[in-house]
Design an enzyme around this catalytic site. Structure first.
Site, PDB file in Angstrom:
ATOM      1  N   ASN A  44       0.842  -1.192   0.000  1.00  0.00           N
ATOM      2  CA  ASN A  44       0.000   0.000   0.000  1.00  0.00           C
ATOM      3  C   ASN A  44       0.882   1.248   0.000  1.00  0.00           C
ATOM      4  OD1 ASN A  44       0.624  -0.843   2.678  1.00  0.00           O
ATOM      5  ND2 ASN A  44      -1.115   0.253   3.546  1.00  0.00           N
ATOM      6  N   GLU A  46       0.404   5.173   0.605  1.00  0.00           N
ATOM      7  CA  GLU A  46      -0.518   6.201   1.084  1.00  0.00           C
ATOM      8  C   GLU A  46      -0.079   7.586   0.625  1.00  0.00           C
ATOM      9  OE1 GLU A  46      -0.943   5.536   5.329  1.00  0.00           O
ATOM     10  OE2 GLU A  46      -2.170   3.746   4.912  1.00  0.00           O
ATOM     11  N   CYS A  55      -4.093   0.600  -2.583  1.00  0.00           N
ATOM     12  CA  CYS A  55      -3.915  -0.626  -1.789  1.00  0.00           C
ATOM     13  C   CYS A  55      -2.824  -1.520  -2.376  1.00  0.00           C
ATOM     14  CB  CYS A  55      -5.210  -1.419  -1.750  1.00  0.00           C
ATOM     15  SG  CYS A  55      -6.530  -0.670  -0.794  1.00  0.00           S
ATOM     16  N   GLU A  57      -2.911  -4.739  -2.968  1.00  0.00           N
ATOM     17  CA  GLU A  57      -3.393  -5.682  -3.975  1.00  0.00           C
ATOM     18  C   GLU A  57      -3.422  -5.029  -5.356  1.00  0.00           C
ATOM     19  OE1 GLU A  57      -4.680  -4.947  -1.062  1.00  0.00           O
ATOM     20  OE2 GLU A  57      -5.866  -6.591  -0.232  1.00  0.00           O
ATOM     21  N   CYS A  88     -10.032  -5.214   0.476  1.00  0.00           N
ATOM     22  CA  CYS A  88     -11.177  -4.305   0.511  1.00  0.00           C
ATOM     23  C   CYS A  88     -12.065  -4.529  -0.720  1.00  0.00           C
ATOM     24  CB  CYS A  88     -10.712  -2.852   0.582  1.00  0.00           C
ATOM     25  SG  CYS A  88     -10.129  -2.175  -0.989  1.00  0.00           S
ATOM     26  N   CYS A  91     -10.562  -3.569  -4.108  1.00  0.00           N
ATOM     27  CA  CYS A  91      -9.548  -4.521  -4.584  1.00  0.00           C
ATOM     28  C   CYS A  91     -10.188  -5.815  -5.065  1.00  0.00           C
ATOM     29  CB  CYS A  91      -8.531  -4.802  -3.481  1.00  0.00           C
ATOM     30  SG  CYS A  91      -7.408  -3.413  -3.231  1.00  0.00           S
TER      31      CYS A  91
HETATM   32  N1  THU Z   1      -5.240  -1.521   2.520  1.00  0.00           N
HETATM   33  C1  THU Z   1      -4.657  -2.328   1.590  1.00  0.00           C
HETATM   34  O1  THU Z   1      -3.538  -2.079   1.131  1.00  0.00           O
HETATM   35  N2  THU Z   1      -5.346  -3.410   1.175  1.00  0.00           N
HETATM   36  C2  THU Z   1      -6.575  -3.762   1.633  1.00  0.00           C
HETATM   37  O2  THU Z   1      -7.176  -4.686   1.132  1.00  0.00           O
HETATM   38  C3  THU Z   1      -7.167  -3.040   2.760  1.00  0.00           C
HETATM   39  C4  THU Z   1      -6.561  -1.721   3.058  1.00  0.00           C
HETATM   40  C5  THU Z   1      -4.489  -0.348   2.982  1.00  0.00           C
HETATM   41  C6  THU Z   1      -5.040   0.957   2.508  1.00  0.00           C
HETATM   42  C7  THU Z   1      -4.511   1.887   3.573  1.00  0.00           C
HETATM   43  O3  THU Z   1      -3.189   2.270   3.223  1.00  0.00           O
HETATM   44  C8  THU Z   1      -4.446   1.051   4.812  1.00  0.00           C
HETATM   45  O4  THU Z   1      -4.511  -0.296   4.381  1.00  0.00           O
HETATM   46  C9  THU Z   1      -5.581   1.304   5.791  1.00  0.00           C
HETATM   47  O5  THU Z   1      -6.806   1.261   5.153  1.00  0.00           O
END
Ligand code: THU
Length: 135
Positions: A44, A46, A55, A57, A88, A91
């Site tokens: 991920n 940010e 994300c 994935e 999520c 994804c």
């Molecule tokens: N996140 C992911 O990378 N993958 C997921 O399937 C769920 C959430 C990340 C996004 C964000 O940077 C952090 O987790 C919190 O939501």
């Protein structure tokens, strides 16, 4: 799909997690997707403008597509959640795009403590919008 290959995918996701850029949520995620017989990792990433976060994935899928891979075979995702957290909704939709048979794609969620949960992609996104409905 063999168990040995599954474990390798999980290890790749675990290793990738260390490279996540998650200073805002402090929730690092590593993902590994097997597409076209090869493994690709993502983390991920940010942003100070929070909604621009991508994300793990989706970054793994992007790396695979950039390499010419199109067929999704398996997914592993590693977070610090207990029990391990699932991909999520957004994804799941992106994974579905590259799944010829969502019931044959295993999605495994792990953490660094060795906990593991797994589903098929069809279980995670039942009745999903595949695009086959498009004109
Ligand atoms: N996140 C992911 O990378 N993958 C997921 O399937 C769920 C959430 C990340 C996004 C964000 O940077 C952090 O987790 C919190 O939501």
């Amino acid at each position: 799909m063999s168990g040995a290959i599954d474990r390798e995918l999980e290890e790749r996701a675990r290793a990738a997690q260390a490279l996540a850029y998650a200073p805002y949520s402090r929730f690092p995620v590593g993902a590994a997707v097997r597409m076209g017989g090869k493994t690709y990792e993502g983390v991920n990433v940010e942003n100070a403008s929070y909604p621009l976060t991508v994300c793990a994935e989706r970054n793994a899928v992007a790396a695979a597509v950039r390499d010419g891979a199109r067929r999704l075979e398996a997914v592993a995702v590693c977070s610090n959640a207990s029990p391990p957290s699932t991909p999520c909704g957004g994804c799941r939709q992106v994974l579905l795009e590259f799944a010829a048979d969502p019931a044959a794609v295993t999605v495994t969620a792990v953490n660094q403590q060795g906990e593991r949960r797994s589903w098929t992609l069809a279980e995670l996104i039942p009745h999903g919008f595949s695009g086959r409905e498009l004109p």
